[in-house]
Design a protein around this motif. Sequence first.
Motif, PDB file in Angstrom:
ATOM      1  N   ASN A   1       0.802  -1.229   0.000  1.00 49.72           N
ATOM      2  CA  ASN A   1       0.000   0.000   0.000  1.00 49.72           C
ATOM      3  C   ASN A   1       0.833   1.277   0.000  1.00 49.72           C
ATOM      4  O   ASN A   1       0.288   2.371  -0.058  1.00 49.72           O
ATOM      5  N   GLN A   2       2.151   1.095   0.106  1.00 50.89           N
ATOM      6  CA  GLN A   2       3.059   2.254   0.048  1.00 50.89           C
ATOM      7  C   GLN A   2       2.753   3.289   1.133  1.00 50.89           C
ATOM      8  O   GLN A   2       2.639   4.486   0.866  1.00 50.89           O
ATOM      9  N   TYR A   3       2.546   2.813   2.322  1.00 52.42           N
ATOM     10  CA  TYR A   3       2.444   3.735   3.461  1.00 52.42           C
ATOM     11  C   TYR A   3       3.094   3.103   4.686  1.00 52.42           C
ATOM     12  O   TYR A   3       3.444   1.911   4.682  1.00 52.42           O
ATOM     13  N   TRP A   4       3.247   3.928   5.714  1.00 52.46           N
ATOM     14  CA  TRP A   4       3.798   3.439   6.979  1.00 52.46           C
ATOM     15  C   TRP A   4       2.641   3.075   7.903  1.00 52.46           C
ATOM     16  O   TRP A   4       1.723   3.872   8.099  1.00 52.46           O
ATOM     17  N   GLN A   5       2.722   1.883   8.429  1.00 57.77           N
ATOM     18  CA  GLN A   5       1.742   1.449   9.412  1.00 57.77           C
ATOM     19  C   GLN A   5       2.327   1.789  10.784  1.00 57.77           C
ATOM     20  O   GLN A   5       3.363   1.266  11.176  1.00 57.77           O
ATOM     21  N   VAL A   6       1.643   2.698  11.472  1.00 64.12           N
ATOM     22  CA  VAL A   6       2.148   3.126  12.780  1.00 64.12           C
ATOM     23  C   VAL A   6       1.284   2.476  13.858  1.00 64.12           C
ATOM     24  O   VAL A   6       0.071   2.703  13.907  1.00 64.12           O
ATOM     25  N   SER A   7       1.882   1.671  14.700  1.00 62.14           N
ATOM     26  CA  SER A   7       1.121   0.974  15.748  1.00 62.14           C
ATOM     27  C   SER A   7       1.458   1.572  17.109  1.00 62.14           C
ATOM     28  O   SER A   7       2.583   2.022  17.342  1.00 62.14           O
ATOM     29  N   THR A   8       0.472   1.530  17.993  1.00 61.98           N
ATOM     30  CA  THR A   8       0.660   2.133  19.313  1.00 61.98           C
ATOM     31  C   THR A   8       0.164   1.195  20.413  1.00 61.98           C
ATOM     32  O   THR A   8      -0.487   0.188  20.119  1.00 61.98           O
ATOM     33  N   ASN A   9       0.416   1.594  21.645  1.00 63.95           N
ATOM     34  CA  ASN A   9      -0.059   0.777  22.775  1.00 63.95           C
ATOM     35  C   ASN A   9      -1.556   0.965  23.010  1.00 63.95           C
ATOM     36  O   ASN A   9      -2.117   0.389  23.931  1.00 63.95           O
ATOM     37  N   ARG A  10      -2.214   1.774  22.187  1.00 67.37           N
ATOM     38  CA  ARG A  10      -3.668   1.952  22.321  1.00 67.37           C
ATOM     39  C   ARG A  10      -4.422   1.296  21.171  1.00 67.37           C
ATOM     40  O   ARG A  10      -5.583   1.611  20.921  1.00 67.37           O
ATOM     41  N   GLY A  11      -3.714   0.461  20.441  1.00 66.65           N
ATOM     42  CA  GLY A  11      -4.357  -0.268  19.353  1.00 66.65           C
ATOM     43  C   GLY A  11      -4.712   0.616  18.165  1.00 66.65           C
ATOM     44  O   GLY A  11      -5.602   0.275  17.373  1.00 66.65           O
ATOM     45  N   ASP A  12      -4.048   1.737  18.011  1.00 62.70           N
ATOM     46  CA  ASP A  12      -4.361   2.632  16.887  1.00 62.70           C
ATOM     47  C   ASP A  12      -3.945   2.006  15.561  1.00 62.70           C
ATOM     48  O   ASP A  12      -2.959   1.275  15.495  1.00 62.70           O
ATOM     49  N   ASP A  13      -4.704   2.342  14.537  1.00 65.85           N
ATOM     50  CA  ASP A  13      -4.358   1.903  13.185  1.00 65.85           C
ATOM     51  C   ASP A  13      -4.125   3.183  12.381  1.00 65.85           C
ATOM     52  O   ASP A  13      -5.059   3.813  11.910  1.00 65.85           O
TER      53      ASP A  13
END
Length: 609
Positions: free
Chosen positions: A181-193
């Motif tokens: 998808n040519q993007y950065w998947q940023v994950s957090t300790n709050r389950g963010d997408d």
Amino acid sequence: MANDTEILEKLSKGLDYDPVALRKKYDYERDRRLKKEGSEQYLEVSEELARFENDDPYVEEEIVRDPLDVDIDVAIIGAGFSGIMTGARLSGKGISNFRIFDAASDFGGTWYWNRYPGAQCDVESYCYLPLLEETGYMPKEKYSFAPEIYEHTQRIAKHFDLYPRAVFQTRITEVRWDEDNQYWQVSTNRGDDVRAKFVIQGTGPLSRPKLPGIPGLENFKGHTFHTCRWDYDYTGGDHEGNLHKLADKKVAIIGTGSTAIQCVPYLGETAEQLYVFQRTPSSVDLRGNKPTDENWFKAQKPGWQRERRANFSSVLLGEPVAEDLVQDGWTDIANRVGVALMTRSEDDGELDISEMLLRGELADFGKMNEVRARVDSIVESDETAEKLKPWYRQFCKRPTFNDLYLPTFNRPNVKLVDTTETQGVERITEKGLVAGGEEYEVDCIIFATGFEATSEPRRRVDFDTIGRGGQSLYDHWVDGFRTLHGIMSHGFPNWFTIGINQNGLSPNFTAMFDDLAIHISYVINEVQSGENSVFELTADAEQAWVSEVIETTNVMRNQFMAQCTPGFFNHEGSKENLQNLPYGPGINAFNAVLQAWREDGSLKGLQLS
Ligand code: NDP
């Protein structure tokens, strides 16, 4: 040809001290501090020690929110000065679809976390506090205390409308490039997408605390905290002191670096008993703070702050300037060494580099003799004064400036415990600390033991960054940093970092962050406004910059550092990886490189797709 010692003897005629003996003393003190473990002597604050980093004593209200599910242009990681400056500069380019993530509850970064009593910036406020002209703010004093700096971070955030884009109390757990998808998947300790076109990691060089690997640390039954998470619930009081809850407590503080110098006076003022565990004394010079002269400030012409910052950097780098605008402890020593380097005796013919360097060394000796004499003039006990004297060259460690630290040792309830013989505190027991074979029982241990500033890159952040092909950034950097201009890396498309390696380092960190923020927002804007959406640094461009950093390394600085007493400035005295150092010619030259790169306009070294 005369050797160093012979030249030194020639130059030392008329001096009231023996420089050859002083040199030997410095070497002796360095050698006995060299610890075979090097940087490995420190413990990472993970697993059972994670509370030293994860606990936030300053939370006023827990944020309750649903996980984010968003597509954004830019994810900025870190809401300290580098994140704030990047947000401000992106806004200036009309880019507004970004979020700024931070584990803290507000903007501030280092100034959010470091609220210990007496915290202050030792770089003058007119250089350190960025965007003074844009925000119209006049600093109260030449050297700002932490609350004023913290407030200024919020002022900038409000001015550039960054609050609606802030995602606080949120820890990043992973940043991963999604090839499909040519993007950065940023994950957090709050389950963010969070799906971001670009990522900027501005996690700060002084953000992860470190602990000394003292045997038995986990056994201590009393209270502990690191200075970057000051526990006012335990001590009472606030930034201005009055730590009244310590009135019946025996307190130990480990470390005597820039942080301890500032907070020890407040501990000494209130604790029933304070033990200061010292391994290497700091150089403590006069602070001499003063209120800002309003007339002077108002008379400054547009563009004055940038000019002043560049002037400060030039003086520190020994570059010629018409006038030293800052005139403080930093520039004093730089000027003295600079003048000494350029001085030739009457019978000199050719400029002899060895002689030049020795003149610089003598100027340094002179300055440090003054620093040591100052200890004698303030500290009443000769024995304590002797232990408080730094035996190394100025700039081997970060010089400190403080008017309250040394007098604290005249208090009857304050004891300096020197741990040089055992290269630090020997042991921690259930009840206290052991040094020199003696146990000091205490209620509380405060760690003023610094940060993962120059340790292995993987230790400096608590999440991984996974680029093309599933490669970890830290595997890519396993043999040292690999970047262009310290900010982009091959295999990590649309990705930037703001740090202190391979770029223009200055003690005035905010100037450096601002210059990088301007550059990064330029690149993002260029990529966004063209036909392409993804850039990637080519392997060749990366290698070329790595080679340039190595080739232009400041040999004199490296030799100087190798002779220094150990600390994080010189990788605890172990051999430095030239690849990890800042750009040798310094911040002003580095900025000229960035400017030329932008003016060239071709995004040289980047491949667009
Ligand atoms: P530092 O890393 O400078 O100091 C850590 C201290 O802990 C040193 O005195 C070190 O001794 C001591 N120590 C480490 N291990 C042991 C041990 N086993 N036993 C006894 N002592 C030990 O951390 P700071 O937090 O003081 O400063 C970090 C940086 O933060 C500064 O360099 C500066 O960049 C920044 N800062 C800036 C300020 C400003 O005014 N702008 C103010 C405060 C901090 P040793 O020296 O022997 O290694």
